[in-house]
Design a protein around this motif. Structure first.
Motif, PDB file in Angstrom:
ATOM      1  N   LYS A   1     -28.579  11.546  -8.268  1.00 55.84           N
ATOM      2  CA  LYS A   1     -29.412  10.374  -8.003  1.00 55.84           C
ATOM      3  C   LYS A   1     -28.716   9.133  -8.572  1.00 55.84           C
ATOM      4  O   LYS A   1     -27.974   9.214  -9.551  1.00 55.84           O
ATOM      5  N   GLY A   2     -28.971   8.035  -7.899  1.00 60.45           N
ATOM      6  CA  GLY A   2     -28.488   6.756  -8.425  1.00 60.45           C
ATOM      7  C   GLY A   2     -26.992   6.560  -8.325  1.00 60.45           C
ATOM      8  O   GLY A   2     -26.259   7.365  -7.781  1.00 60.45           O
ATOM      9  N   ASP A   3     -26.563   5.414  -8.848  1.00 63.10           N
ATOM     10  CA  ASP A   3     -25.165   5.029  -8.805  1.00 63.10           C
ATOM     11  C   ASP A   3     -24.573   5.080 -10.189  1.00 63.10           C
ATOM     12  O   ASP A   3     -25.280   5.154 -11.183  1.00 63.10           O
ATOM     13  N   LEU A   4     -23.257   4.993 -10.191  1.00 61.30           N
ATOM     14  CA  LEU A   4     -22.541   4.915 -11.452  1.00 61.30           C
ATOM     15  C   LEU A   4     -23.012   3.670 -12.206  1.00 61.30           C
ATOM     16  O   LEU A   4     -22.987   2.582 -11.662  1.00 61.30           O
ATOM     17  N   PRO A   5     -23.471   3.817 -13.460  1.00 57.67           N
ATOM     18  CA  PRO A   5     -23.893   2.617 -14.184  1.00 57.67           C
ATOM     19  C   PRO A   5     -22.691   1.718 -14.479  1.00 57.67           C
ATOM     20  O   PRO A   5     -21.554   2.179 -14.476  1.00 57.67           O
ATOM     21  N   SER A   6     -22.969   0.451 -14.725  1.00 52.72           N
ATOM     22  CA  SER A   6     -21.877  -0.462 -15.040  1.00 52.72           C
ATOM     23  C   SER A   6     -21.282  -0.089 -16.397  1.00 52.72           C
ATOM     24  O   SER A   6     -22.021   0.269 -17.322  1.00 52.72           O
ATOM     25  N   PRO A   7     -19.971  -0.148 -16.530  1.00 52.66           N
ATOM     26  CA  PRO A   7     -19.368   0.204 -17.816  1.00 52.66           C
ATOM     27  C   PRO A   7     -19.750  -0.767 -18.930  1.00 52.66           C
ATOM     28  O   PRO A   7     -19.420  -0.553 -20.092  1.00 52.66           O
ATOM     29  N   MET A   8     -20.453  -1.843 -18.569  1.00 51.56           N
ATOM     30  CA  MET A   8     -20.901  -2.786 -19.586  1.00 51.56           C
ATOM     31  C   MET A   8     -22.098  -2.238 -20.355  1.00 51.56           C
ATOM     32  O   MET A   8     -22.316  -2.592 -21.496  1.00 51.56           O
ATOM     33  N   ASN A   9     -22.932  -1.440 -19.691  1.00 51.61           N
ATOM     34  CA  ASN A   9     -24.025  -0.829 -20.435  1.00 51.61           C
ATOM     35  C   ASN A   9     -24.108   0.674 -20.186  1.00 51.61           C
ATOM     36  O   ASN A   9     -24.864   1.154 -19.364  1.00 51.61           O
TER      37      ASN A   9
ATOM     38  N   CYS B   1     -27.999  12.887 -14.482  1.00 52.56           N
ATOM     39  CA  CYS B   1     -27.772  14.324 -14.665  1.00 52.56           C
ATOM     40  C   CYS B   1     -29.005  15.130 -14.258  1.00 52.56           C
ATOM     41  O   CYS B   1     -30.119  14.830 -14.680  1.00 52.56           O
ATOM     42  N   PRO B   2     -28.797  16.143 -13.427  1.00 51.00           N
ATOM     43  CA  PRO B   2     -29.950  16.946 -12.996  1.00 51.00           C
ATOM     44  C   PRO B   2     -30.565  17.794 -14.121  1.00 51.00           C
ATOM     45  O   PRO B   2     -31.716  18.220 -13.998  1.00 51.00           O
TER      46      PRO B   2
END
Ligand SMILES: Nc1ncnc2c1ncn2[C@@H]1O[C@H](COP(=O)(O)OP(=O)(O)OP(=O)(O)O)[C@@H](O)[C@H]1O
Ligand SMILES: Nc1ncnc2c1ncn2[C@@H]1O[C@H](COP(=O)(O)OP(=O)(O)OP(=O)(O)O)[C@@H](O)[C@H]1O
Ligand code: SF4
Ligand SMILES: [Mg+2]
Ligand SMILES: [Mg+2]
Lengths: 317, 356, 304
Positions: free
Chosen positions: A270-278, A289-290
């Protein structure tokens, strides 16, 4: 006992952005590369693969940690050692269009390393350039041509000849094939494999195409948001992935075989890769993570050896 | 495949050239195919083989000049749209056919809220009321899997990640329920885990709304997953067409053999070197007289250098253009078919119906 | 199809041909020239500029008179057979004066432009290459300099150094390099992140090699373009200075000064203003058009 050519301990590379934030491109990564092997590094865009490769090659100053090449710490080398390191360790780049200076001829490009390290001059140098052209499957007539006259695969081979010119021992290959056509990819991969055999080269092979990494690597490490989350021998990693991210990643690659493809089960994250800033607290993967639980948010999972030579960073493994 | 389906799109002997300083680049040198209702047709091939020009040619997106339509007919649901001008195409776009591109950022307006961009097409092509349009926008965003669509509709494209932008593009393309969606490398710029999500979405749309899809890609894995029919292009022409099983397990053309051979095999433990295709495709300014693949083809014969092979049928919907299958070349073909297996999947499928 | 059976003899792939590049080799500059020569306006301008240069050299020799010899018997003669461009209030041949003025104006234009380009290249290059604090310092300095009205600056220099070609060139160059430095810095900053630079660093290239082999050759296009913009700007600056009376002093002359003198008798002898004014305008226009053409020709985005 095999010798470790490259050892990386607790490598961190943080970028201070002009806006004021800190981007932890590589955050506490440790691994080693044995002499003569190919270590593959895979992961999604922006997870810090290139930054790792460049830091290891000494192109960036590193924020924290230690990189040892043939027993010497690369940040505390003297001038002579640094020069030798610049020769022993080479790099091949992703984009065959931007990694060659457009104003230099093929001869100048390939000969540049020879000039920098004062290896040869005059006729001998030209002979060596011809040899290198031949080695990568280009002809002599190409020596006076400019990079823009070549196709992607040919340019990538020019890049390889350029790196080989100084007789390196170790090559960081940063996605050397991802900009190329399938049919051309095989040319480059075969060339890299032949050269490895012929000159006992050691590769750090960065890619996001897992099937190619599987083909060329002896061991593979998986990165996620600046961290290594799993590392094992190629066979082990692909047949017995342990980290939920690795499992999803492997399951997401479509297989070029319709019958097998039909049978395969894809794990959709689910969702996208979070920004490496947070980056999320605790396990960087936990928000996608499932199998994540509360505990995953509490601390960064240790990168531990679970079975022989198979290291994983997940508390639920 | 449901047979006897209506044809949504028919392309007949399309030829497109570009006039450049160096001469005429014959980008498309004659392609014919059709797309049936609910079908996913994949176009694969080397970079520069004319995949994008074909799709943009159909959508009339090529600037003329330098592009020039040399011949051919394009029919949408039986209606000839070959001579349509910009205005007429404008009407079709969105309502009947839509296109999504590799890089969503280039086709999204950075200064306009995403919701409004989706609504634009609806305003143009339907006469729904404002409220209806709004609820349709939200419905579309939900359908393509954008979380929190009410809030997201009021945001600008740069606040979206790459995968989400591509979803927005898909939502825009699907707003007016087009009959045909042309997707030019829709997932090439995305990560595999995101690619999986987008492909699943496209698959779902195809099943649920019956939208036909032309999927352009160079990833044979994506083709194996998505396609009903496959067109393999080389140097501006199709060299082989067929369904998944034809192409992957019983390919006829040496270029298709090469493409499949160049893939790393995961089904065998033995580490064999990959089969590469050496050389580069011909310059389309002066395409060769004979088979365009001849200079890179291991099996090239004299005839290949002199005459261009014509498309021949080797089973229902399975066509290929190669001299190897000419009766006069039978001996040689039998020889090589004995030695090699060209499809994927190893021995199982080899010689299944070799020789056609 | 009936093709002879022997035609089906296996020949295999032609590896040599497979790697052959069929299009003829074009070096970067040849390619640029091809595009430039396709641009009519730029080519017209080029022809005009070349003619102008030739005339600046041979023009004064074509008449028996001289640009600085007064001939009080023939003052304010209209253009005609006798005096091609007419004469001024001291009876000096305008034909000669225009070409001598061209020499001065063009010389000043070129020298000032080249001078400011060199300064800008070095300072902008240093700022861009080393970055960090040095860069910040240099950029703040440039910001301050740019905020000072340039005329104040020029007049100050002329007051200190007196008038003449050299002080004018210095005055123009010392104010003109600021923009150039900014431009070069931006270019270098951008190039520094290109993979081919990282590739050179990775091979062990030192600063000198990076600057002279990689960075400068790749900024050259932009620099040449701004050079072609700087030349007309400098010519105009000189014309302006002479026009307001602080430039070239007679009997030496320049287009600006000719225009200044012409201005004083504009009502009676309009040709004395018209002729230098036309030359200034046409030259500026030609340089601009040529610069535009060059920019388009050098723009790599148009390259295939
Ligand atoms: N010079 C830099 N300054 C600031 N941030 C940077 C810099 N270089 C890289 N980054 C950031 O660091 C992160 C890791 O980048 P990196 O290029 O290592 O990723 P990657 O894994 O190689 O991705 P890709 O597959 O797209 O090449 C990214 O978020 C990137 O934006
Ligand atoms: N504007 C143009 N001017 C001249 N030639 C062009 C132009 N656009 C495309 N071409 C040529 O047409 C041919 C086909 O290009 P096309 O973009 O369709 O390839 P493609 O199959 O989509 O490749 P890719 O996989 O790289 O996207 C190429 O040889 C290309 O050089
Ligand atoms: S026609 Fe000849 S050259 Fe072309 S693919 Fe077939 S065998 Fe090879
Ligand atoms: Mg990278
Ligand atoms: Mg394309």
């Amino acid at each position: 006992m095999r010798t470790k050519m490259l050892e990386v301990e607790g490598l961190k590379k943080h970028f201070h952005l002009s806006g004021g934030g800190v981007l932890k491109a590589v955050d506490d990564v440790s691994f080693y590369v044995y002499e003569g092997e190919t270590l593959g590094i895979v992961g999604e865009s922006g997870c810090g693969k290139s930054t790792t490769g460049r830091a290891v090659k000494g192109i960036y100053g590193i924020t924290e940690g230690k990189v040892t090449f043939n027993g010497k710490n690369i940040t505390s080398m003297n001038k002579r050692e640094r020069k030798q390191f610049a020769r022993d360790a080479q790099m091949i780049f992703q984009d065959p269009y931007s990694s060659l200076n457009p104003r230099m001829t093929v001869g100048e490009l390939i000969g540049e390393g020879i000039d920098i390290h004062g290896l040869m001059r005059g006729k001998k140098k030209v002979k060596r350039i011809y040899e290198l052209l031949d080695l990568v499957g280009l002809n002599k007539e190409h020596i006076n041509r400019f990079p823009h006259e070549f196709s992607g695969g040919q340019r990538q081979r020019i890049g390889i000849a350029r790196a080989l010119a100084v007789d390196p021992k170790f090559i960081v290959c940063d996605e050397p094939i991802s900009a190329l056509d399938v049919s051309i990819q095989a040319q480059v991969i075969n060339l890299l494999e032949d050269l490895q055999r012929e000159f006992q080269l050691t590769y750090l092979f960065i890619a996001h195409d897992l099937s190619m990494v599987r083909h060329i690597s002896d061991r593979v490490g998986v990165m996620y948001l600046g961290k290594l989350i799993e590392m094992a021998s190629t066979e082990e990693l692909f047949t017995n992935p342990m980290h939920p991210y690795t499992k999803a990643l492997i399951s997401a690659i479509p297989v070029p075989d319709p019958i097998q493809e039909e049978k395969r089960e894809t794990i959709y994250l689910k969702g996208d890769l979070p920004s490496p800033m947070n980056v999320p607290s605790g396990c960087p993967f936990r928000n996608r993570c499932p199998i994540a639980t509360k505990e995953c948010a509490e601390e960064v999972p240790a990168f531990e050896e679970k079975t022989d030579g198979h290291r994983v960073a997940c508390i639920h493994v | 495949m449901e047979n006897e389906n209506k044809k949504v799109l028919e392309v007949e002997d399309l030829r497109i050239s570009f006039d450049t300083y160096a001469g005429e680049v014959q980008a498309i040198r004659g392609i014919s195919f059709d797309v049936k209702e609910g079908e996913v047709v994949a176009i694969v091939g080397e970079s520069g083989s004319g995949k994008s020009v074909t799709s943009q040619g159909i959508m009339k997106l090529l600037p003329t000049p330098p592009a020039r339509y040399k011949s051919g007919a394009i029919r949408l649901e039986g209606k000839d749209i070959t001579g349509y001008n910009r205005k007429q195409m404008e009407k079709l776009k969105g309502s009947k056919m839509a296109m999504i591109f590799q890089d969503p950022m280039t086709s999204l307006n950075p200064t306009m809220k995403v919701g409004r961009q989706i609504a634009e097409g609806l305003k143009k092509h339907t006469n729904l009321s404002k409220d209806k349009i709004h609820s349709r926008v939200i419905e579309l965003l939900t359908m393509v899997g954008i979380p929190d669509p009410d809030d997201r509709a009021n945001r600008y494209p740069h606040e979206f990640s790459g995968g989400m932008r591509q979803r927005v593009m898909i939502a825009i393309a699907l707003a007016c329920e087009p009959k045909l969606l042309i997707a030019d490398e829709p997932t090439t710029a995305l990560d595999v885990t995101i690619q999986a999500q987008i492909l699943k979405l496209m698959d779902k749309l195809n099943e649920e709304t019956g939208t036909s899809i032309i999927l352009i890609t160079h990833d044979l894995g994506v083709v194996a997953k998505m396609a009903d029919r496959i067109i393999v292009m080389y140097a501006g022409k199709p060299v082989e067409t067929g369904n998944k099983h034809d192409i992957f397990y019983n390919p006829k053309h040496p270029y298709t053999w090469g493409l499949l051979g160049a893939l790393p095999r995961v089904d065998t433990d033995k580490k064999e070197p990959l089969k590469s295709i050496s050389g580069t495709p011909p310059d389309l300014i002066s395409p060769p007289k004979g088979c365009a693949f001849a200079n890179r083809c291991e099996h090239a014969m004299e005839v290949c250098l002199e005459h261009d092979p014509a498309m021949q049928e080797y089973g229902e919907g399975h066509t290929a253009a190669c001299w190897l299958h000419h009766p006069n070349a039978k001996e040689y073909l039998d020889q090589i078919m004995e030695k090699h297996s060209f499809g994927v999947g190893g021995e199982k499928y080899a010689n299944q119906n070799a020789g056609g | 199809m009936d093709i002879a059976k022997e035609k089906f003899r296996h020949v295999g792939k032609d590896n040599e041909k497979g790697e052959l590049i069929t299009r003829k080799s074009d070096s970067f500059w040849k390619d640029v020239w091809r595009r430039l020569s396709g641009n009519k306006a730029a080519m017209f301008s080029l022809v005009f500029l070349v003619l102008l240069l030739i005339m600046a050299i041979v023009g004064p020799m074509m008449t028996p008179q001289s640009y600085n010899v007064n001939d009080l018997m023939n003052t304010n003669q209209s253009p005609g057979k006798e005096h091609w461009f007419g004469t001024d209030s001291l009876g000096r041949e305008l034909w000669d004066r225009v070409w001598i003025g061209a020499r001065v104006s063009i010389a000043i234009g070129f020298m000032a432009a080249i001078f400011q380009t060199i300064i800008g290249l070095i300072i902008g290059g240093i700022a861009g290459f080393y970055g960090g604090r040095l860069d910040m310092f240099i950029m703040r300095f440039i910001d301050v300099m740019i905020s000072i009205p340039y005329l104040i600056f020029v007049i100050l220099i002329m007051v200190i150094m007196g008038s003449g070609i050299v002080p004018i060139v210095i005055a123009i160059a010392l104010t003109g390099w600021l923009e150039m430095a900014r431009l070069v810095r931006g270019q270098i900053m951008q190039l520094k992140n290109e993979e081919f630079i990282i590739s050179a660093v990775s091979l062990g290239a030192g600063s000198l090699r990076l600057i002279f082999k990689h960075l400068i050759p790749n900024t050259l296009g932009v620099v040449i373009v701004s050079l072609t913009v700087a030349i007309p700007n400098a010519i105009f600056a000189e014309a302006f200075l002479s026009f307001i009376g602080i430039g070239i002093k007679p009997p030496m002359t320049s287009w600006g000064q000719l225009a200044d003198i012409g201005m004083q008798v504009m009502q009676v002898y309009p040709y004395q203003l018209l002729i230098p004014a036309v030359f200034i305008s046409l030259t500026m226009l030609a340089l601009q058009l040529f610069g535009d053409g060059l920019r388009d020709a050098l723009d790599p985005k148009l390259r295939k």
